[in-house]
Each structure stands twice: as structure tokens, then as C-alpha cells.
Design a protein around this motif. Structure first.
Motif, PDB file in Angstrom:
ATOM      1  N   ALA A 199      13.033  -2.102  -3.134  1.00 29.21           N
ATOM      2  CA  ALA A 199      13.333  -3.509  -3.880  1.00 29.21           C
ATOM      3  C   ALA A 199      13.672  -4.382  -3.276  1.00 29.21           C
ATOM      4  CB  ALA A 199      14.382  -3.267  -4.873  1.00 29.21           C
ATOM      5  N   SER A 200      14.629  -3.975  -1.990  1.00 25.63           N
ATOM      6  CA  SER A 200      15.123  -4.748  -0.725  1.00 25.63           C
ATOM      7  C   SER A 200      13.429  -5.675   0.299  1.00 25.63           C
ATOM      8  CB  SER A 200      16.215  -5.020  -0.071  1.00 25.63           C
ATOM      9  OG  SER A 200      17.164  -4.903  -0.917  1.00 25.63           O
ATOM     10  N   ALA A 201      13.132  -4.807   0.030  1.00 25.59           N
ATOM     11  CA  ALA A 201      11.607  -5.059   1.016  1.00 25.59           C
ATOM     12  C   ALA A 201      10.955  -5.542   0.564  1.00 25.59           C
ATOM     13  CB  ALA A 201      10.996  -3.411   1.711  1.00 25.59           C
ATOM     14  N   LEU A 202      10.329  -5.544  -0.975  1.00 25.50           N
ATOM     15  CA  LEU A 202       9.224  -6.438  -1.521  1.00 25.50           C
ATOM     16  C   LEU A 202       9.733  -7.733  -2.188  1.00 25.50           C
ATOM     17  CD1 LEU A 202       6.785  -6.487  -3.371  1.00 25.50           C
ATOM     18  CD2 LEU A 202       8.335  -6.037  -5.223  1.00 25.50           C
ATOM     19  N   LEU A 203      11.504  -7.320  -1.995  1.00 24.34           N
ATOM     20  CA  LEU A 203      11.847  -8.934  -2.208  1.00 24.34           C
ATOM     21  C   LEU A 203      11.690 -10.238  -0.985  1.00 24.34           C
ATOM     22  CD1 LEU A 203      14.861  -8.656  -5.268  1.00 24.34           C
ATOM     23  CD2 LEU A 203      12.751  -9.756  -5.262  1.00 24.34           C
ATOM     24  N   VAL A 204      11.837  -9.400  -0.001  1.00 26.84           N
ATOM     25  CA  VAL A 204      12.124  -9.857   1.357  1.00 26.84           C
ATOM     26  C   VAL A 204      10.916 -10.391   1.855  1.00 26.84           C
ATOM     27  CG1 VAL A 204      12.491 -10.058   3.718  1.00 26.84           C
ATOM     28  CG2 VAL A 204      13.816  -9.279   2.578  1.00 26.84           C
ATOM     29  N   LEU A 205       9.687  -9.597   1.759  1.00 23.29           N
ATOM     30  CA  LEU A 205       8.262  -9.978   1.894  1.00 23.29           C
ATOM     31  C   LEU A 205       7.793 -10.677   0.735  1.00 23.29           C
ATOM     32  CD1 LEU A 205       6.971  -5.624   2.338  1.00 23.29           C
ATOM     33  CD2 LEU A 205       7.020  -7.614   3.753  1.00 23.29           C
ATOM     34  N   LEU A 206       7.842 -11.434  -0.438  1.00 28.45           N
ATOM     35  CA  LEU A 206       7.446 -12.046  -1.560  1.00 28.45           C
ATOM     36  C   LEU A 206       8.024 -13.307  -0.619  1.00 28.45           C
ATOM     37  CD1 LEU A 206       7.892 -10.560  -5.071  1.00 28.45           C
ATOM     38  CD2 LEU A 206       5.675 -10.953  -3.616  1.00 28.45           C
ATOM     39  N   GLU A 207       9.019 -13.540  -0.257  1.00 30.34           N
ATOM     40  CA  GLU A 207       9.086 -14.670   0.671  1.00 30.34           C
ATOM     41  C   GLU A 207       8.078 -15.624   1.233  1.00 30.34           C
ATOM     42  OE1 GLU A 207      11.695 -16.355   0.103  1.00 30.34           O
ATOM     43  OE2 GLU A 207      12.613 -15.463  -1.822  1.00 30.34           O
ATOM     44  N   SER A 208       7.836 -14.526   1.859  1.00 35.23           N
ATOM     45  CA  SER A 208       6.197 -15.132   2.415  1.00 35.23           C
ATOM     46  C   SER A 208       4.688 -14.409   2.749  1.00 35.23           C
ATOM     47  CB  SER A 208       7.118 -15.145   3.929  1.00 35.23           C
ATOM     48  OG  SER A 208       6.457 -12.902   4.349  1.00 35.23           O
ATOM     49  N   THR A 209       4.745 -14.037   2.001  1.00 36.98           N
ATOM     50  CA  THR A 209       3.333 -13.407   1.664  1.00 36.98           C
ATOM     51  C   THR A 209       2.789 -13.303  -0.243  1.00 36.98           C
ATOM     52  OG1 THR A 209       3.436 -11.764   4.025  1.00 36.98           O
ATOM     53  CG2 THR A 209       2.157 -11.571   2.354  1.00 36.98           C
ATOM     54  N   PRO A 210       1.861 -14.106  -0.527  1.00 32.41           N
ATOM     55  CA  PRO A 210       2.110 -13.286  -2.051  1.00 32.41           C
ATOM     56  C   PRO A 210       1.239 -11.517  -1.712  1.00 32.41           C
ATOM     57  CG  PRO A 210      -0.026 -15.381  -0.905  1.00 32.41           C
ATOM     58  CD  PRO A 210       1.389 -14.606   0.391  1.00 32.41           C
ATOM     59  N   PHE A 211       1.704 -11.610  -3.718  1.00 30.85           N
ATOM     60  CA  PHE A 211       2.102  -9.563  -3.850  1.00 30.85           C
ATOM     61  C   PHE A 211       0.812  -9.606  -3.892  1.00 30.85           C
ATOM     62  CE2 PHE A 211       1.848  -7.224  -7.333  1.00 30.85           C
ATOM     63  CZ  PHE A 211       2.692  -5.997  -7.101  1.00 30.85           C
ATOM     64  N   GLU A 212      -0.298 -10.627  -3.733  1.00 28.95           N
ATOM     65  CA  GLU A 212      -1.245 -10.166  -4.032  1.00 28.95           C
ATOM     66  C   GLU A 212      -2.498  -9.024  -2.457  1.00 28.95           C
ATOM     67  OE1 GLU A 212      -0.954 -12.710  -4.629  1.00 28.95           O
ATOM     68  OE2 GLU A 212      -0.702 -11.715  -7.768  1.00 28.95           O
ATOM     69  N   GLN A 213      -1.713  -9.826  -1.032  1.00 30.61           N
ATOM     70  CA  GLN A 213      -1.809  -9.446  -0.076  1.00 30.61           C
ATOM     71  C   GLN A 213      -0.768  -8.246   0.550  1.00 30.61           C
ATOM     72  OE1 GLN A 213      -1.766 -12.897   2.474  1.00 30.61           O
ATOM     73  NE2 GLN A 213      -3.141 -13.995   0.815  1.00 30.61           N
ATOM     74  N   LEU A 214      -0.266  -8.027  -0.592  1.00 32.30           N
ATOM     75  CA  LEU A 214       0.639  -6.741   0.231  1.00 32.30           C
ATOM     76  C   LEU A 214      -0.071  -6.115  -0.089  1.00 32.30           C
ATOM     77  CD1 LEU A 214       4.026  -8.468  -0.786  1.00 32.30           C
ATOM     78  CD2 LEU A 214       3.754  -8.168   1.216  1.00 32.30           C
ATOM     79  N   SER A 215       0.842  -4.578   0.865  1.00 31.51           N
ATOM     80  CA  SER A 215       0.029  -3.146   0.439  1.00 31.51           C
ATOM     81  C   SER A 215       1.769  -2.355   0.375  1.00 31.51           C
ATOM     82  CB  SER A 215      -0.772  -2.664   1.785  1.00 31.51           C
ATOM     83  OG  SER A 215      -0.393  -2.366   2.761  1.00 31.51           O
ATOM     84  N   ILE A 216       0.783  -1.229   0.333  1.00 31.00           N
ATOM     85  CA  ILE A 216       2.490  -0.398  -0.266  1.00 31.00           C
ATOM     86  C   ILE A 216       2.689   0.163   0.694  1.00 31.00           C
ATOM     87  CG2 ILE A 216       3.226   1.856  -0.475  1.00 31.00           C
ATOM     88  CD1 ILE A 216       0.715   1.961  -2.693  1.00 31.00           C
ATOM     89  N   ARG A 217       2.125   0.068   2.328  1.00 33.67           N
ATOM     90  CA  ARG A 217       2.603   0.412   4.016  1.00 33.67           C
ATOM     91  C   ARG A 217       3.161  -0.972   3.724  1.00 33.67           C
ATOM     92  NH1 ARG A 217       0.282   5.190   5.694  1.00 33.67           N
ATOM     93  NH2 ARG A 217      -1.563   5.992   4.610  1.00 33.67           N
ATOM     94  N   ASP A 218       2.793  -1.612   3.763  1.00 37.52           N
ATOM     95  CA  ASP A 218       3.279  -3.200   4.134  1.00 37.52           C
ATOM     96  C   ASP A 218       4.692  -3.301   3.827  1.00 37.52           C
ATOM     97  OD1 ASP A 218       1.785  -4.224   5.584  1.00 37.52           O
ATOM     98  OD2 ASP A 218       1.155  -4.857   3.557  1.00 37.52           O
ATOM     99  N   ILE A 219       5.361  -2.594   2.405  1.00 38.39           N
ATOM    100  CA  ILE A 219       6.515  -2.258   1.380  1.00 38.39           C
ATOM    101  C   ILE A 219       6.891  -1.363   2.266  1.00 38.39           C
ATOM    102  CG2 ILE A 219       7.781  -1.979  -0.321  1.00 38.39           C
ATOM    103  CD1 ILE A 219       4.932  -2.863  -1.573  1.00 38.39           C
ATOM    104  N   VAL A 220       6.400  -0.089   2.573  1.00 36.20           N
ATOM    105  CA  VAL A 220       7.367   0.837   2.796  1.00 36.20           C
ATOM    106  C   VAL A 220       8.121   0.294   4.707  1.00 36.20           C
ATOM    107  CG1 VAL A 220       6.314   2.392   1.332  1.00 36.20           C
ATOM    108  CG2 VAL A 220       5.055   2.247   3.807  1.00 36.20           C
ATOM    109  N   ALA A 221       7.120  -0.278   5.319  1.00 38.80           N
ATOM    110  CA  ALA A 221       7.552  -0.785   6.547  1.00 38.80           C
ATOM    111  C   ALA A 221       8.761  -1.088   7.100  1.00 38.80           C
ATOM    112  CB  ALA A 221       6.564  -1.195   7.703  1.00 38.80           C
ATOM    113  N   GLU A 222       8.707  -2.149   6.025  1.00 38.40           N
ATOM    114  CA  GLU A 222       9.617  -3.177   6.054  1.00 38.40           C
ATOM    115  C   GLU A 222      10.961  -2.550   5.268  1.00 38.40           C
ATOM    116  OE1 GLU A 222      12.186  -6.437   6.058  1.00 38.40           O
ATOM    117  OE2 GLU A 222      10.135  -6.139   6.507  1.00 38.40           O
ATOM    118  N   ALA A 223      10.139  -1.433   4.879  1.00 37.39           N
ATOM    119  CA  ALA A 223      11.877  -0.665   4.077  1.00 37.39           C
ATOM    120  C   ALA A 223      12.660   0.550   5.182  1.00 37.39           C
ATOM    121  CB  ALA A 223      11.511  -0.238   2.730  1.00 37.39           C
ATOM    122  N   GLY A 224      11.821   0.876   5.429  1.00 40.32           N
ATOM    123  CA  GLY A 224      12.353   2.043   6.810  1.00 40.32           C
ATOM    124  C   GLY A 224      12.042   3.032   6.000  1.00 40.32           C
TER     125      GLY A 224
END
Length: 202
Positions: A26-51
């Protein structure tokens, strides 16, 4: 930013590792949304940010859209706590100001939640919470039925926020608060203040 994020936790899970993974996603998604549109995010982006591991994601959510829905439901609860005073005629200005200030501070995230694919979840959760408050505070003798007043305030508030978030040159917070009070809140609050005519005793 991360410290201010309201984290989404499944109420059905009590395993500490599972809870930590859900909070991290949840935290990773919210952090990524501050700089990247949701449509451009992948699950790999999210898990990488989440660690966390890629397969761990699917233990909690089938898709990134499902994760967004879970995050949206939690975020609307956070926003609603700020908006509750706006339902009271004595704190209307403070509640409206808090609501628009918070959305403005997290504008990209709320653009995704309200303008993007989570709009339905946001509206449903906001309405559910508003109904709970209305049932506690509602006056059965008010001229305006509680259910109608709740629908008008929730619908008007979210429509106004959505319009604001779509603007390339958005109006200042002060102006939006004024619109929210005059157009959405005050008509309903004034109607609630009216009483049904009392039946005369035979």
C-alpha cells in the motif's frame, strides 16, 4: 510523504509478515503514484518499491487494480475523518478547508483515485461512511430526509473534487472551499434545519 500515508491492512489477516507485506504494498503504491501515473506502473515496479518478492504480491492481490481499490478504501476513510466537521454547520468551514488542503497536498494520488479506475470504490466507501454518521446525527423531524441529504453532500463533494483535479490550472483552495460551502454544504444543512410541520391533535 511515506510517514503520512494511511496504510491499508487486511482485517482478516493476523500474521505479522502478511500484515507487513500488505502495508509495504500500500505504501509503495502511494509513493509511486506521487510521480508516476497508475497506468504506467507495473506490479514489478510496486514490489520493487515495497521491497518484497514478486510472487508475494499475488498472495494478497490478484491485480494492481485490486490493490488500488484496497488503498482507495483506506484513503477515503482518512479523508472522511477530515471531512466530518463539514457536516456540522458550526465546523463547516474548518472541515471543508481540511478536505481540500489534504487533497491538494496529495494531488497526483487523488487524481488517480477520483479520476482514474478507483472512482467507484472511493464513492461507495465515502457514501457508506457518510451514512453511518448521518444515522447517528440525523434528525427524524428534519424536513429533508437523511438519506437524500447524505447523497447530495457526498455526490456534490466528490463531483467538485473530481472537477478540480481535472483542471490544468486549478482554482485556489480558498475559492474551492467557498464553492463547497455555498453550493454543496449550506443548501443541505439549511434544509436539515427546517422541521416537518407538526400534526395538529384532534
Amino acid at each position: 510523504m511515506a510517514s503520512k500515508i494511511k496504510k491499508s491492512v487486511s482485517e482478516s489477516s493476523t500474521d505479522p509478515r502478511s500484515i507487513r507485506s500488505q502495508e509495504a504494498l500500500a505504501s509503495a503504491l502511494l509513493v509511486l503514484l506521487e510521480s508516476t501515473p497508475f497506468e504506467q506502473l507495473s506490479i514489478r515496479d510496486i514490489v520493487a518499491e515495497a521491497g518484497i518478492g514478486y510472487t508475494t504480491f499475488f498472495r494478497h492481490h490478484a491485480t494492481k487494480e485490486e490493490l488500488l481499490d484496497a488503498v482507495a478504501a483506506e484513503q477515503i476513510r482518512c479523508l472522511f475523518q477530515l471531512a466530518v466537521p463539514a457536516l456540522d454547520k458550526y465546523d463547516m468551514h474548518a472541515g471543508s478547508t481540511a478536505l481540500f488542503t489534504y487533497v491538494h497536498a496529495h494531488r497526483r494520488m487523488w487524481q488517480t483515485l477520483l479520476v482514474g479506475g478507483a472512482a467507484g470504490t472511493v464513492r461507495a466507501e465515502f457514501l457508506r461512511l457518510a451514512r453511518e454518521v448521518a444515522l447517528q446525527r440525523g434528525d427524524p423531524n428534519a424536513w429533508l430526509p437523511t438519506e437524500i441529504g447524505t447523497l447530495l453532500i457526498v455526490g456534490g463533494t466528490l463531483d467538485l473534487l473530481t472537477w478540480w483535479l481535472r483542471q490544468a490550472s486549478p482554482l485556489p483552495i480558498k475559492r474551492m472551499v467557498e464553492l463547497h460551502e455555498r453550493v454543496v454544504l449550506k443548501p443541505v444543512i439549511d434544509a436539515n434545519a427546517r422541521k416537518l410541520p407538526q400534526k395538529r391533535k384532534a
